[in-house]
Scaffold this motif. Structure first.
Motif, mmCIF file in Angstrom:
data_model
loop_
_atom_site.group_PDB
_atom_site.id
_atom_site.type_symbol
_atom_site.label_atom_id
_atom_site.label_comp_id
_atom_site.label_asym_id
_atom_site.label_seq_id
_atom_site.Cartn_x
_atom_site.Cartn_y
_atom_site.Cartn_z
ATOM 1 N N TYR A 83 -28.442 32.043 59.356
ATOM 2 C CA TYR A 83 -29.539 31.861 60.412
ATOM 3 C C TYR A 83 -30.345 30.558 59.802
ATOM 4 C CZ TYR A 83 -31.434 35.091 56.736
ATOM 5 O OH TYR A 83 -31.923 35.615 55.558
ATOM 6 N N LYS A 84 -31.004 30.310 60.952
ATOM 7 C CA LYS A 84 -31.770 29.100 60.624
ATOM 8 C C LYS A 84 -33.209 29.615 59.774
ATOM 9 C CE LYS A 84 -34.160 25.674 63.414
ATOM 10 N NZ LYS A 84 -35.020 24.978 62.594
ATOM 11 N N TYR A 86 -36.720 29.215 58.732
ATOM 12 C CA TYR A 86 -38.192 28.679 58.980
ATOM 13 C C TYR A 86 -39.006 29.814 59.334
ATOM 14 C CZ TYR A 86 -37.295 30.598 63.806
ATOM 15 O OH TYR A 86 -37.029 31.190 64.877
ATOM 16 N N ASP A 112 -37.364 26.252 54.675
ATOM 17 C CA ASP A 112 -37.379 25.454 55.796
ATOM 18 C C ASP A 112 -36.821 24.167 55.321
ATOM 19 O OD1 ASP A 112 -37.534 24.024 58.045
ATOM 20 O OD2 ASP A 112 -39.299 24.939 58.718
ATOM 21 N N TYR A 113 -35.587 23.747 56.235
ATOM 22 C CA TYR A 113 -35.132 22.377 55.909
ATOM 23 C C TYR A 113 -36.064 21.244 55.932
ATOM 24 C CZ TYR A 113 -30.431 24.274 55.296
ATOM 25 O OH TYR A 113 -29.260 24.897 55.324
#
Ligand SMILES: NC(=O)c1ccc[n+]([C@@H]2O[C@H](COP(=O)([O-])OP(=O)(O)OC[C@H]3O[C@@H](n4cnc5c(N)ncnc54)[C@H](O)[C@@H]3O)[C@@H](O)[C@H]2O)c1
Length: 667
Positions: A83-84, A86, A112-113
């Protein structure tokens, strides 16, 4: 396909997830030193396998051994979730405790990227500032937080969740320690070894305490530093227009320098060797222009000086080349500093001049002794060039990255005549200490867990209102600070500082922090703000950090080498209402060089939150002021007397000052 909530609740998956491909588009941590003996490598594998069911050991033992070989660490890449990552709105997290959900929001923000420096290696900033050591720890912590109730406390040892223990509702929900070592085992190589074994980590300051909010956090501090440095060099009260600030680093914190330079109104040249990082900062709008050729850089800077432009330029290359070239070209540098990661000199924090970025990455892993020589040679060269500039009048200051310390260890010409002090001050000695910390001003911050920009906008307006009201009656000693902070908060929306969570940093003293927090708590209660707010601060503050070459470098009674203040601070915060507390070895200037602590506090509009914030914030600032006052710092004496007038329950031991003449013939 499992939902996000189901994935959080399951923790470490029962079935092995598919192997993850190494993604070269992402900025990765450099390969770490191969430091373990054969027996220690076996121990590292045995340690890593503790997280997994025996049925997976055959596959994972091989896989982890190859990670150890390839990266110098076991990150358990296969377990990185799909999953992303953030800071989601708080209501999207599963759980029984709003406080625990707020902590999940903060953890995910730190990974978070867009925020983290090496997201796949769980490094938030500073090259080795880890939030967890491996993905199993992340998965377990998130699972624990989804189960945690308000009468339990989750205990985290350097990323590893030891477990949830019964406590009570006013206790912290999470207690974090990072890198706490027996003092004799706190050398740089001890970190390499014990981190590779999987038993400790370098949490930096706000990384391992989930309180990092992207470079914004540091933009404010850097802006204040530059404004005050500008005041120091101002001859006739003129500002920074047309003046040149030369520095290095576009990383986690250093990346804030060009933006701060723009806000302060000067010309900033910032050298960075890593092309990926330079591109990120360019795409985020944190630098205006990128130049890869030294000749072109000189032409561009001359033009900017002529036109008094406010501009930030990234030079893709080594900082040493820029200092040398500007010297050769007689280009006057008004302000100079350095923000390479010299707290971590041998593992990618500092790239030596004369070899390429790729060569350096290869050399530090495969020929660490030669790499160390190159770093030290480069530091000597850099110092020679800086000295030439300062002879012409450049004001150079150390930016808390251990530049002076490592340059001195490299044998550079950096010591003052007395052989004890450095030639140049640290920014805390000259600027932040006497002008901010001694008066209690420090990097207060908050995060809107609704994740909505509108909530942040409302909090900005509230904070500004509080400061303007306070400024009406504030003494002349702190008027400049108040004015700078009001100017900052007014420009915060326009400067588009948010990267990741909806967060804001604002330097404030104890009174300011308490009044702002109270206004927020009321706004959550009245539903003007739609979800709880997390309060926190950088550890780089009045009381949280004992660091003789940085935060406490303007303590001159000899106690700058003690760490009582940071330890007292975290203990005091924990029983005065912090939602989570953390204490770390090594943030900022390096492993073994500093002890620093911090807190997070969730305010949910309740009466209890109102009480907690007053009790804890008052202590959290005044502990450090009391200590700075005892060290005979004038500003702190002024501030603690003021605090005692406001709070009759505060009584601090005051120092008696000694006449210099009395000491002259004693020995
Ligand atoms: N600004 C502050 O107030 C403040 C506060 C705390 C700590 N620091 C210190 O500042 C340092 C930087 O922090 P960070 O988070 O940005 O670290 P970082 O590792 O993310 O960034 C440092 C950058 O410097 C670059 N670099 C290294 N050597 C170079 C060279 N010779 N020439 C040009 N570029 C080079 C690296 O590629 C990297 O991108 C750390 O030591 C940190 O502890 C600064």
């Amino acid at each position: 396909m499992m939902t996000f909530q189901e994935q959080i609740k399951q923790g470490i998956p029962v079935e092995l997830p598919l192997i993850k491909k190494y993604n070269t588009a992402i900025n990765h941590a450099p390969k770490r030193k191969d430091i373990l003996s054969k027996a220690e490598k076996e121990l590292a594998i045995r340690n890593a396998l503790r997280y997994f069911d025996k049925e997976h050991h055959v596959i994972l033992a091989k896989e982890f051994a190859s990670e150890l070989k390839e990266y110098g660490r076991i990150y358990m890449h296969r377990f990185r979730p799909d999953y992303k990552m953030y800071a989601r709105p708080i209501n999207e997290y599963p759980g029984k405790s709003e406080q625990a959900k707020a902590i999940m929001h903060m953890i995910q923000n730190n990974l978070d990227y867009a925020v983290a420096q090496h997201p796949h290696e769980l490094i938030t900033y500073g090259g080795n500032g880890a939030i967890f050591q491996n993905w199993a720890q992340y998965l377990l912590v998130m699972q624990y937080l989804s189960e945690l109730e308000d009468d339990q406390t989750l205990i985290i040892y350097s990323g590893h969740p030891m477990g949830m223990f019964p406590s009570h509702k006013n206790a912290p929900r999470v207690v974090v320690t990072n890198g706490m070592m027996i003092p004799n085992y706190s050398k740089q190589d001890d970190w390499e070894k014990f981190n590779a074994l999987g038993v400790t980590q370098y949490g930096q300051m706000t990384a391992g305490s989930y309180m990092y909010i992207g470079p914004q956090g540091i933009v404010h501090g850097t802006t204040i530093t530059l404004l005050n440095a500008g005041r120091k060099i101002s001859k006739k009260g003129e500002g920074l227009a047309g003046k040149l600030f030369l520095t290095s680093g576009l990383g986690g914190m250093s990346g804030a320098q060009p933006k701060a330079g723009n806000i302060a109104g000067c010309i900033t040249v910032c050298a960075e060797v890593n092309p990926k990082i330079t591109e990120i900062r360019l795409s985020q709008g944190w630098i205006d222009e990128k130049i890869t050729d030294l000749g072109k850089l000189v032409v561009r800077v001359k033009k900017a000086k002529e036109n008094k432009e406010v501009i930030s330029i990234a030079y893709l290359g080594n900082i040493v080349e820029v200092w040398e070239k500007f010297d050769k070209e007689n280009l006057y540098v008004d302000l100079g500093s350095d923000q390479t990661s010299l707290h971590n000199p041998w593992a990618g924090g500092y790239y030596p001049v004369g070899i390429t970025f790729e060569e350096a990455n290869e050399m530090m892993a495969n020929n660490p002794d030669l790499f160390k020589e190159k770093v030290q040679e480069s530091l000597r060269r850099q110092t020679i060039a800086i000295n030439k500039h300062t002879e012409r009048g450049t004001y150079f200051f150390d930016y808390g990255n251990a530049f002076l310390l490592e340059a001195s260890r490299a044998g550079a010409d950096i010591m003052a005549e007395n052989g004890i002090d450095f030639k140049y001050p640290s920014y805390v000695q000259d600027i932040m200490g006497p002008m901010c910390f001694d008066y209690g001003f420090g990097p207060f911050r908050w995060v809107c867990t609704s994740a909505t920009p509108l909530d942040l906008e409302k909090t900005d307006a509230m904070a500004c209102e509080v400061l303007e009201e306070l400024m009406k009656n504030s003494p002349k000693e702190i008027q400049q600070q108040m004015a700078d902070n009001i100017q900052w908060i007014k420009g915060a929306q326009e400067n588009k500082l948010v990267v990741g969570s909806q967060a804001r940093i604002l330097y404030a003293d104890a009174e300011g922090r308490m009044k702002i927090a109270e206004a927020f708590n009321n706004a959550v209660k009245n539903e003007k703000i739609t979800a709880p707010i997390v309060l926190g601060r950088d550890h780089h503050d009045v009381s949280g950090t004992d660091s003789p070459y940085r935060e406490t470098s303007n303590i001159y009674d000899g106690s700058q080498f003690t760490a009582d203040m940071a330890i007292q601070n975290v203990i005091g915060d924990s029983f005065r209402g912090a939602t989570w507390v953390s204490i770390h070895n090594g943030g900022g200037v390096g492993w073994g060089e500093v002890i620093n602590g911090g807190f997070g506090m969730v305010i949910d509009g309740s009466i209890e939150a109102g009480k907690r914030l007053k009790s804890m914030l008052f202590w959290d600032v005044n502990n450090g002021i009391a200590r700075r006052n005892w060290a005979r710092n004038k500003g702190a004496t002024f501030a603690i007397k003021r605090a005692m007038e406001v709070e009759p329950k505060l009584k601090v031991t005051m120092p008696n000052l000694v006449d210099d003449s009395l000491l002259q013939d004693l020995f």
